[in-house]
Design an enzyme around this catalytic site. Sequence first.
Site, PDB file in Angstrom:
ATOM      1  N   ARG A   1     -14.065  22.285 -46.194  1.00 38.58           N
ATOM      2  CA  ARG A   1     -15.492  22.551 -46.013  1.00 38.58           C
ATOM      3  C   ARG A   1     -16.075  21.632 -44.947  1.00 38.58           C
ATOM      4  O   ARG A   1     -16.948  22.045 -44.172  1.00 38.58           O
ATOM      5  CB  ARG A   1     -16.233  22.377 -47.351  1.00 38.58           C
TER       6      ARG A   1
ATOM      7  N   ASP B   1      -6.409  24.541 -61.137  1.00 37.89           N
ATOM      8  CA  ASP B   1      -5.268  24.146 -60.299  1.00 37.89           C
ATOM      9  C   ASP B   1      -4.371  23.119 -60.995  1.00 37.89           C
ATOM     10  O   ASP B   1      -3.273  22.820 -60.525  1.00 37.89           O
ATOM     11  CB  ASP B   1      -5.766  23.568 -58.965  1.00 37.89           C
TER      12      ASP B   1
ATOM     13  N   GLN C   1     -14.297  30.170 -53.966  1.00 47.64           N
ATOM     14  CA  GLN C   1     -14.020  30.764 -52.654  1.00 47.64           C
ATOM     15  C   GLN C   1     -14.909  31.991 -52.435  1.00 47.64           C
ATOM     16  O   GLN C   1     -15.470  32.177 -51.353  1.00 47.64           O
ATOM     17  CB  GLN C   1     -12.541  31.116 -52.544  1.00 47.64           C
TER      18      GLN C   1
ATOM     19  N   LYS D   1      -8.675  18.381 -50.879  1.00 53.58           N
ATOM     20  CA  LYS D   1      -8.385  19.550 -50.031  1.00 53.58           C
ATOM     21  C   LYS D   1      -9.613  20.455 -49.895  1.00 53.58           C
ATOM     22  O   LYS D   1      -9.972  20.846 -48.787  1.00 53.58           O
ATOM     23  CB  LYS D   1      -7.196  20.309 -50.641  1.00 53.58           C
ATOM     24  N   SER D   2     -10.256  20.764 -51.012  1.00 52.24           N
ATOM     25  CA  SER D   2     -11.422  21.658 -50.972  1.00 52.24           C
ATOM     26  C   SER D   2     -12.526  21.073 -50.083  1.00 52.24           C
ATOM     27  O   SER D   2     -13.154  21.783 -49.298  1.00 52.24           O
ATOM     28  CB  SER D   2     -12.003  21.844 -52.381  1.00 52.24           C
TER      29      SER D   2
ATOM     30  N   ARG E   1       1.159  31.864 -61.206  1.00 53.69           N
ATOM     31  CA  ARG E   1       1.482  30.553 -61.803  1.00 53.69           C
ATOM     32  C   ARG E   1       1.746  30.619 -63.305  1.00 53.69           C
ATOM     33  O   ARG E   1       2.251  29.643 -63.859  1.00 53.69           O
ATOM     34  CB  ARG E   1       0.383  29.523 -61.468  1.00 53.69           C
TER      35      ARG E   1
ATOM     36  N   LYS F   1      -2.807  33.067 -57.596  1.00 52.70           N
ATOM     37  CA  LYS F   1      -2.759  31.850 -56.771  1.00 52.70           C
ATOM     38  C   LYS F   1      -1.564  31.956 -55.818  1.00 52.70           C
ATOM     39  O   LYS F   1      -1.051  33.050 -55.591  1.00 52.70           O
ATOM     40  CB  LYS F   1      -2.673  30.621 -57.674  1.00 52.70           C
TER      41      LYS F   1
ATOM     42  N   GLY G   1      -5.585  29.946 -49.099  1.00 55.78           N
ATOM     43  CA  GLY G   1      -6.576  30.877 -49.633  1.00 55.78           C
ATOM     44  C   GLY G   1      -7.991  30.411 -49.319  1.00 55.78           C
ATOM     45  O   GLY G   1      -8.877  31.220 -49.046  1.00 55.78           O
TER      46      GLY G   1
HETATM   47  O1  SPQ Z   1      -6.692  27.384 -51.026  1.00 63.46           O
HETATM   48  P1  SPQ Z   1      -5.870  27.940 -52.138  1.00 63.46           P
HETATM   49  O2  SPQ Z   1      -4.527  28.346 -51.634  1.00 63.46           O
HETATM   50  O3  SPQ Z   1      -6.562  29.050 -52.882  1.00 63.46           O
HETATM   51  O4  SPQ Z   1      -5.656  26.728 -53.156  1.00 63.46           O
HETATM   52  C1  SPQ Z   1      -5.748  26.534 -54.576  1.00 63.46           C
HETATM   53  C2  SPQ Z   1      -4.749  25.350 -54.914  1.00 63.46           C
HETATM   54  O5  SPQ Z   1      -4.034  25.371 -55.899  1.00 63.46           O
HETATM   55  O6  SPQ Z   1      -4.782  24.403 -54.150  1.00 63.46           O
HETATM   56  C3  SPQ Z   1      -5.463  27.776 -55.424  1.00 63.46           C
HETATM   57  F1  SPQ Z   1      -4.306  28.239 -55.326  1.00 63.46           F
HETATM   58  O7  SPQ Z   1      -7.033  26.014 -54.946  1.00 63.46           O
HETATM   59  C4  SPQ Z   1      -8.272  26.759 -54.878  1.00 63.46           C
HETATM   60  C5  SPQ Z   1      -8.844  26.845 -56.286  1.00 63.46           C
HETATM   61  O8  SPQ Z   1      -7.973  27.472 -57.182  1.00 63.46           O
HETATM   62  C6  SPQ Z   1      -9.213  26.007 -53.972  1.00 63.46           C
HETATM   63  C7  SPQ Z   1     -10.641  26.390 -54.145  1.00 63.46           C
HETATM   64  C8  SPQ Z   1     -11.640  25.971 -53.145  1.00 63.46           C
HETATM   65  O9  SPQ Z   1     -11.401  25.015 -52.383  1.00 63.46           O
HETATM   66  O10 SPQ Z   1     -12.729  26.587 -53.117  1.00 63.46           O
HETATM   67  C9  SPQ Z   1     -11.087  27.091 -55.256  1.00 63.46           C
HETATM   68  C10 SPQ Z   1     -10.184  27.605 -56.302  1.00 63.46           C
HETATM   69  O11 SPQ Z   1      -9.928  28.987 -56.073  1.00 63.46           O
HETATM   70  P2  SPQ Z   1     -10.952  30.115 -56.559  1.00 63.46           P
HETATM   71  O12 SPQ Z   1     -10.233  31.412 -56.272  1.00 63.46           O
HETATM   72  O13 SPQ Z   1     -11.136  29.885 -58.011  1.00 63.46           O
HETATM   73  O14 SPQ Z   1     -12.173  29.998 -55.794  1.00 63.46           O
END
Ligand code: SPQ
Length: 429
Positions: free
Chosen positions: A27, A315, A169, A22-23, A346, A342, A94
């Site tokens: 991107r 996660d 993020q 997903k990440s 959680r 999150k 997010g």
């Molecule tokens: O996109 P989203 O909703 O924030 O998704 C989550 C997940 O569980 O899928 C968090 F709820 O993953 C984030 C992860 O926790 C995805 C992510 C990224 O792709 O950069 C980074 C992480 O968040 P963060 O706040 O630590 O940067």
Amino acid sequence: MNEVVKPVEKKLKGTVTIPGDKSISHRAVLFASLAEGESIITGFLRGDDCLSTIACMRKLGIQIDEEDDRIVVKGKGLNGLTEPSEVLDVGNSGTTIRLLSGVLAGQNFSSVVVGDDSIAKRPMGRVTGPLKMMNASVDGRKNAEYTPFQLRGGNLKGIHYISPVASAQVKSAILLAGLYTPEETKVTEPSKSRDHTERMLESFGVDVSVTDYSAAVKGGQQLKGTSIEVPGDISSATFLLVAGAIVPGSEITLENVGMNPTRTGIIDVLHRMGADLSIDNERKLGGEPTADLTIRYSNLSAMTIDGDLIPRLIDEIPAIAVLASQAQGTTVIRDAQELKVKETNRIDTVVQQLVKLGVDMEATEDGMIIHGKSTIQGGTVQSYHDHRIGMAMALCGLIASSPVRVEDTDAIAVSYPTFFQDLNTLTEG
Ligand code: SPQ
């Protein structure tokens, strides 16, 4: 939609190819939109969150064609986006809202960004704050700490941002905005967060300087269209790894799992808890290490999970809580206060739902304590529209004394639309 998961009669057996990360999928679409020329993405995750990123980039004037097994993005360069005529709706994502905000901060036009009820509760000041320091104009609810907010960018200046949280993020939003400054922009974190942005910017031809806890880009560098192969998502694989580790007699193989060291905390945990896990066919896919994993059921023992390990498995904690419930001894998870911001809080949702199913555990200020080994009972649990909570609860059904009904499982499509299909493949062996 609700799903009833019945206890597995025999064992889990078979092979599953893990869907795209997903990440990395987010991107790939975002960076390809900012690149000059065409990019081709294979292995893209067609989950709801990544589809939100596609929808937003289309509203910003980018042509994105979804073909059978590939996504073709006609990038328009760093300054090719156009002012959207509608609000940009990120849904539940997010990653979309925070990374996109970094890009919008560089645009000399106005955009309004919204999301769903869960996004409305998540902190956006961690991104809008540093973007304001870079000169972006951001206005919104509670001083743009929360959605909806409006951004107008342009004339940005480079900063060195010392982030109070390890967040990919936050880091990514600032580095993306940094591309629109005449100077260098640097982000330093308290521990290393996932580094997909740094790796993928390099694939698009951007120089990124990386040290242990910092990443920096010089502004004005153009991205060049390229081909990206997205590896499977280790966060999705985790649910099946845990399933294989806790259902007696199981042996399952997961192909195409992304093994980026900033994401492999779950592998360390499985090894340290005594799981029978082997790693084969290690290779590189789209600049990211990838491998096939085989897990067999074995006895597990408790451990403490904290410190720098936390960002590498943040996660995975809902699934790890289920794993720990089947380990002998007391597992302590601490330093994980980020779990509170999150899709749901959680810490609370995991503990409340697992306790309903008979797991002996309690919440703490920054994590949870799990006393194993618990006998899991059947019952009804909620996902609270959080994909990872929904999947963690479904795992309980596999080993419960009677069926577990998980309410609101639609949310699982955010990151793993074929989760129940893949679980069925393994149950039928
Ligand atoms: O996109 P989203 O909703 O924030 O998704 C989550 C997940 O569980 O899928 C968090 F709820 O993953 C984030 C992860 O926790 C995805 C992510 C990224 O792709 O950069 C980074 C992480 O968040 P963060 O706040 O630590 O940067």
